[in-house]
Structures are given as C-alpha cells and as structure tokens.
Design an enzyme around this catalytic site. Structure first.
Site, PDB file in Angstrom:
ATOM      1  N   ASN A 191     -19.356   6.135  -7.664  1.00 14.14           N
ATOM      2  CA  ASN A 191     -20.007   7.104  -6.786  1.00 14.14           C
ATOM      3  C   ASN A 191     -20.895   8.013  -7.636  1.00 14.14           C
ATOM      4  O   ASN A 191     -20.632   8.222  -8.812  1.00 14.14           O
ATOM      5  CB  ASN A 191     -18.961   7.950  -6.065  1.00 14.14           C
ATOM      6  N   TYR A 241     -67.023  14.283  -4.879  1.00 16.19           N
ATOM      7  CA  TYR A 241     -65.703  14.917  -4.761  1.00 16.19           C
ATOM      8  C   TYR A 241     -64.769  14.552  -5.914  1.00 16.19           C
ATOM      9  O   TYR A 241     -63.927  15.359  -6.318  1.00 16.19           O
ATOM     10  CB  TYR A 241     -65.034  14.514  -3.438  1.00 16.19           C
ATOM     11  N   ARG A 294     -66.027  17.139  -8.357  1.00 12.15           N
ATOM     12  CA  ARG A 294     -66.079  18.510  -7.865  1.00 12.15           C
ATOM     13  C   ARG A 294     -64.706  19.007  -7.397  1.00 12.15           C
ATOM     14  O   ARG A 294     -64.398  20.200  -7.482  1.00 12.15           O
ATOM     15  CB  ARG A 294     -67.082  18.596  -6.712  1.00 12.15           C
ATOM     16  N   GLU A 337     -20.785   3.580   6.776  1.00 10.42           N
ATOM     17  CA  GLU A 337     -21.913   4.194   6.073  1.00 10.42           C
ATOM     18  C   GLU A 337     -23.166   3.913   6.904  1.00 10.42           C
ATOM     19  O   GLU A 337     -23.944   3.007   6.611  1.00 10.42           O
ATOM     20  CB  GLU A 337     -21.985   3.634   4.655  1.00 10.42           C
ATOM     21  N   TYR A 388      -8.358   9.653   0.181  1.00 14.28           N
ATOM     22  CA  TYR A 388      -9.393   8.627   0.227  1.00 14.28           C
ATOM     23  C   TYR A 388      -9.820   8.183  -1.170  1.00 14.28           C
ATOM     24  O   TYR A 388     -10.131   9.004  -2.036  1.00 14.28           O
ATOM     25  CB  TYR A 388     -10.635   9.120   0.973  1.00 14.28           C
ATOM     26  N   HIS A 438     -18.196  -4.490  -6.678  1.00 20.60           N
ATOM     27  CA  HIS A 438     -19.425  -3.757  -6.420  1.00 20.60           C
ATOM     28  C   HIS A 438     -20.556  -4.118  -7.383  1.00 20.60           C
ATOM     29  O   HIS A 438     -21.685  -3.658  -7.201  1.00 20.60           O
ATOM     30  CB  HIS A 438     -19.159  -2.245  -6.467  1.00 20.60           C
TER      31      HIS A 438
END
Length: 498
Positions: free
Chosen positions: A196, A278, A281, A411, A54, A84
């Site tokens: 990749n 808060y 604190r 995919e 592959y 790509h």
C-alpha cells in the site's frame, strides 16, 4: 555523505541532492524509536483484540470479511506480495526506482505502518548499495496505493522477484546470497504496509518535477537565443506590461529575459517589424503559466512525500488502527495530469519558434543554410519536433479522468495516478528533445546575424554549444547533432548564470 531519515520535512530539492550526490541513508534515532514503538503496539493489539483488523488478521480487498488464523498471518503477507506482483510493460527507470526506495523508507519511518525495524533497514541497504528491484510501469490503478509496482519493489526483500545490481540482472534469491543476507521474515501487516502507498506515483512525480524545473530554466535561455536570432523585440518583456496582470510566473519570466538579454547588440538595434508572432511575444505568458503550474504541483507533491499512505493506519498514541483511504492517488493524479499539459505547452511553443526560424523570413535564409534547394538544412529537425509535440498532445488526455472498478467492486473508484505518472515522464522527456532541437536551430540562426553579438550570457551558452555541435554549412547526418544537443542541456553547467 549520509542523509538521516527522520520525521522531519523531505523536499524535492533534497531528494535531487541525495540522488545526484549519491548520499547514503541512515535511520535517525527518532525514526528507529517510532518504528519499534508502532510494531510493539501492533503485536500487542493482535494478541489482545477480539475484533478483526483489516489486512492484519483478515484478507485483502473484497476478501476483508475472511479472518485469518494466527499461525497463517506471516504466510498471508508473503502470499500478498507474490499474488500482487503482476506488472508488465517497460521497466521503471532505475532513477525512479531509487526515488521509490527513498520515499518508501521515508513513509515507513513515521511509525504509523507497523513494519519491523529490520524490514526498513533492508530497504535502506538496497538504496545504499545501488540495488534496483525490477519494477514494471503497467499494473497500478493508483487507488489501493501502487500495489503492483510496490510488490515488485519489495519482493527481493524475501528472496523473490528480480533486481539489477552493478548492471547485472539476477533473482532476489541470488542477490541475498551474494550479499550474505537472510530473507526478511515478514510479520503480520508488513506485506500490506510495503504494498500500500503512493510511492510509485510519487517517485514519477518527483523525477518529473526535478527535470521540469531544469527544462523551464532552459526554455527561457533557448527562447531568448531564438528571439535574438529572429530579430525579435524586447518591448513585450518590459515589466510594466506584466505588473498589471501580476501572475508570478509571468513576471519572473519577463524579468529573466531582461537579465538574459542585457548588453545585447541584437536586441537594441532598430527593428523593422512592429510586432512578433505569439510564440515570441507571448513567451512571458506561456512560460510563466508553466512555472506557476510547476509551483502548484510541487506544493502538492511536497505534502505527499512527507505522508504515511499505507492502510490501515496504526496510531499507537491514540490507540487506534484505522482502515481508511490514504493510499488513494487522486491528490497527486490530478496535479500530474496538469503538469503534463503544462510541459506539453512548453514544447508546443518551442516548436512554433523553430518553424519561424526556418521559414526564410526576417533576413534569415530558408531552412538556415546558405544554399537552400541543394541543401535541406534545418527543414527536417522541425518535422521531428512537430512529430514529438503531436505525440505529447495525445498523451495529455488526463489519466485521472478515468476509473475502472476492481476487486469485485470493493475498490470501485480508482485514480489511475500511476498512468498519469508514466505519461508525465514521457512528456517531460519529449519536451527536453524539442527544446534541444530549438537550441540546435537557434544557434544556427544566430550565426547568420554576425558580426552583431547577443548578450554576454547568451554568447557564453552559444560558444559552449558550438564545442559539441558545429555550424552546419552543407547537409550532414543530423541525428547525432540532435543527440548531442539533448546531452548538452542535460549536462551543461549553468555558465549563463555566472
């Protein structure tokens, strides 16, 4: 100074050192040997194997069933890179691109990818000469690795794409001509090895972790200054409270505040108020949870940056070439989304402290000016923080919760980790701006407590800050002060640790 790329462990702190101190890279002898050994093995398998491999002797993605003739294997790799390179949107910042180059070299150096030695060395040339391939933030779904951004990163190796060099944009071909380099002639599998991998996602993660660590340290210092300016109480920071809950970050934050405020006249004076809100604190609980999140994310990313994440994986010693899924970004997509939420919380609690400081309570004037009404003072900086925090909240939708199938369904589950990375970077920058505005506000409020002094450590920070941002007695144009506050927390040497 040089950093030798080897099979040893690479840490995020080491990456910070390499980038900050402008190290150059060099392949160690073990890495050179592993790269050559893997390439020789792959060439032999291609010659001898009757079974398709592959991405080496087949097409990619859903085209994996199409075998490629031997005389077209090199063209297959070039076509892969060109087809790509479909990035769009904003450019990836050069600092992140630099980390991408380092991580790609590190991954290829383990000798499981089948790259030629000269290909890896050219990537090192890019790093060492501050050559920044033009990479775009949009295009990767984070599952076949970062195909699109890594295509842009590596196109200049063959004279295509674009780079930034000495502040000038030029084509990959122009760069090679200027440097006197020949284009890399890609061998079989190399395009896939380069494209990749998770180096784009990982680079965003590493950059964000480096800056998030710095901001968590600043959040404690700035929060301590705000506590002093608000005439807050030290009791919520007593270690006895935190030892009975025993979260590491919570204990560390409480201990840090006791250290930061040691010797303060303000913190030791009698208090009228029995409790603080808060946002004051619960600083140990909130800042501490952010620190614990940072520690977890760091541990996961640490594994990722020391991994081989392209496909197929070539294992010469086991005589195996395995097509699997190490490129899938899920292991770091989830932690990056987690860190985004944590960094947003650091900004969110900071904005609440700002709101209290400008609210005209505890003896402080409304909006921290002597003549409110005529002067708006620090009314609008808090608006700005509210706007920034709100934006960060909308960015906290987890990217990893989404998946859109690609490549004709081959995919069929993706991580969207690249989107997690770009959002994380924006949130980290947003949090930096909010903390800078809190520092601006806290320093102003602290001046109204004179002649009482805070601790020596807080006073040193305040004095240094006053060298770049003045006390505001009447309304001024504020945005330059905000910009200088951001610059201050980026550049200030940690005097408070001396």
């Amino acid at each position: 100074m040089k950093h030798k790329i080897s099979a040893g462990h690479l840490t995020q702190d080491k990456i910070d050192e390499i980038i900050t101190r402008r190290y150059t890279l060099e392949l160690g002898a073990d890495s050179r040997e592993r790269i050559l050994h893997c390439r020789e093995y792959l060439d032999r398998k291609i010659r001898e194997s009757k079974e398709p491999i592959y991405g080496v002797t087949t097409g990619f993605g859903s085209l994996c069933k199409i075998s490629i003739d031997a005389d077209q294997l090199a063209q297959l790799q070039i076509n892969l890179m060109m087809s790509h390179a479909c990035g769009t949107g904003e450019r990836v910042p050069n600092q992140v691109v630099k980390i991408m180059l380092l991580l790609k070299v590190q991954s290829l150096s383990y000798g499981y990818s089948g790259c030629q030695l000269q290909t890896v060395e050219r990537l090192i040339d890019f790093f060492n000469n501050d050559i920044y391939p033009v990479v775009y933030q949009q295009g990767s779904v984070g599952a076949s690795g970062d195909l699109v951004p890594l295509a842009h990163l590596c196109l200049p190796l063959v004279g295509l794409g674009e780079v930034e060099y000495h502040g000038e944009l030029m084509s990959g071909g122009e760069l090679l001509e200027r440097m006197g380099w020949e284009p890399i002639r890609l061998a079989s599998k190399e395009g896939l090895a380069l494209l990749n991998g998770t180096q784009n996602m990982s680079a965003f993660a590493v950059w964000s972790l480096i800056h998030a660590k710095r901001l968590t340290e600043w959040a404690d210092v700035i929060g301590a200054m705000s506590l002093e300016a608000y005439d807050g109480r030290i009791e919520p920071f007593h270690l006895a409270v935190h030892l009975v809950r025993a979260h590491n970050g919570q204990i560390a934050t409480a201990a840090r505040f006791n250290e930061l405020l040691r010797g303060s006249q303000l913190i030791s004076q009698p208090k009228v108020n029995v409790q603080d809100p808060y946002s004051f604190r619960c600083i140990p609980q909130v800042h501490g949870a952010v620190k614990d999140t940072l520690s977890y994310v760091k541990s996961v990313v640490d594994i990722e940056i020391n991994a081989t994440t392209d496909n197929p994986t070539v294992c010469p010693d086991e005589d195996l070439i395995i097509s699997a899924g190490n490129f899938h970004g899920e292991p770091i997509a989830l932690p990056m989304d987690f860190l985004s939420i944590a960094m947003n919380e650091l900004g969110s609690i900071s904005e609440r402290r700002q709101y209290k400081l400008v609210s005209g309570t505890r003896g402080l004037p409304s909006f921290l000016v002597a003549e409110p009404g005529v002067n708006s003072g620090f009314m609008i900086p808090q608006y700005t923080s509210a706007s920034i925090v709100s934006q960060s909240k909308t960015l906290c939708m987890p990217s990893s919760a989404d998946s859109i199938p690609t490549s004709q369904g081959q995919e069929d589950h993706v991580s969207m980790g690249a989107n997690a990375g770009t959002k994380l970077l924006r949130i980290v920058k947003n949090t930096e701006r909010v903390l800078a505005i809190e520092l601006l506000t806290a320093a102003q409020a602290l001046d109204f407590r004179r002649p009482l002094q805070s601790s020596p450590m807080i006073e040193r920070v305040h004095k240094a800050f006053r060298q770049v941002v003045p006390f505001i007695d009447h309304d001024q144009v504020m945005y330059p002060h905000i910009a200088n506050a951001v610059k201050f927390i980026r550049q200030y040497v940690r005097e408070f640790e001396k």
